[in-house]
Design a protein around this motif. Structure first.
Motif, mmCIF file in Angstrom:
data_model
loop_
_atom_site.group_PDB
_atom_site.id
_atom_site.type_symbol
_atom_site.label_atom_id
_atom_site.label_comp_id
_atom_site.label_asym_id
_atom_site.label_seq_id
_atom_site.Cartn_x
_atom_site.Cartn_y
_atom_site.Cartn_z
ATOM 1 N N GLN A 157 0.735 -1.121 -0.166
ATOM 2 C CA GLN A 157 0.011 0.188 0.135
ATOM 3 C C GLN A 157 0.844 1.253 0.238
ATOM 4 N N ARG A 164 -5.166 0.989 -1.457
ATOM 5 C CA ARG A 164 -5.381 1.397 0.075
ATOM 6 C C ARG A 164 -6.542 0.901 0.835
ATOM 7 N N HIS A 165 -7.784 0.692 -0.007
ATOM 8 C CA HIS A 165 -8.846 0.146 0.573
ATOM 9 C C HIS A 165 -8.886 -1.379 1.228
#
Length: 206
Positions: A157, A164-165
């Motif tokens: 990330q 990012r999720h």
């Protein structure tokens, strides 16, 4: 009713007395027996033959079978951890590091290596519920593996290779379920199509 394994600690050797065998080599041989047969089905006689040590030498160094098993477990866990980190190091970013870790698990779950099985998985099934000492070792090893994968996800990330999720901790837990499942399937001698399976698992990082 399954008997609980005896809990003990390796006996200390008298000071100044040299060991007459290489400990790592002996433990590697014990690991192979425990992986193939499990704890309860392995006798001291079988360990003696596999480790190429007299029964008296085993008792002097380890006190009993349970102590041999704990030492073998630690040796196995350390070597597997080294192999996993070496596999991860082949990746250029977090996402690729995870892919290489998964490929490594597939590799170790096939052929003769896969049929021997994973000592962590075997211990979880056979001993963890009835032996708190082994149970603690199993839990600690699984937690280390999970934390390592979560760290790789966060690395991905940070470098942009993983969105990012993606929930790092939850996804790492699911990947541990996948990797340990691979070892079970390999022990059962079910063929694995490694590339396809890893491809599906990598979709968790999409």
């Amino acid at each position: 009713m399954q008997k609980t394994a005896r809990r003990s600690r390796p006996a200390a050797r008298p000071p100044g007395r040299p060991r007459e065998f290489d400990m790592d080599t002996a433990l590697d041989r014990a690991v192979r027996v425990f992986r193939e047969r499990g704890y309860h089905a392995t006798s001291i006689g079988e360990l003696s033959a596999a480790m190429r040590l007299a029964t008296g030498s085993i008792y002097k160094a380890f006190r009993d079978k349970h102590a041999v098993f704990l030492a073998a477990f630690e040796r196995y866990a350390a070597l597997r951890q080294e192999q996993t980190r070496s596999a991860a190091a082949r990746g250029a970013n977090g996402r690729e590091r995870i892919r290489h870790v998964l490929l490594s698990y597939v590799e170790h779950s096939q052929g003769s290596e896969g049929r021997r099985g994973c000592l962590v998985v075997g211990s979880a099934v056979e001993l963890a519920a009835v032996d708190p000492v082994v149970g603690a070792r199993v839990n600690a090893q699984l937690e280390r593996n999970e934390s390592f994968i979560a760290g790789l996800i966060r690395e991905g990330q940070a470098d942009g290779s993983i969105p990012r999720h993606v929930a790092a901790d939850d996804t790492a837990r699911l990947m541990i379920c996948i990797t340990q499942g691979l070892r079970v399937v390999g022990k059962a001698r079910v063929p694995l199509e490694g590339g396809r399976l890893v491809g599906v698992a990598m979709k968790l990082l999409a």
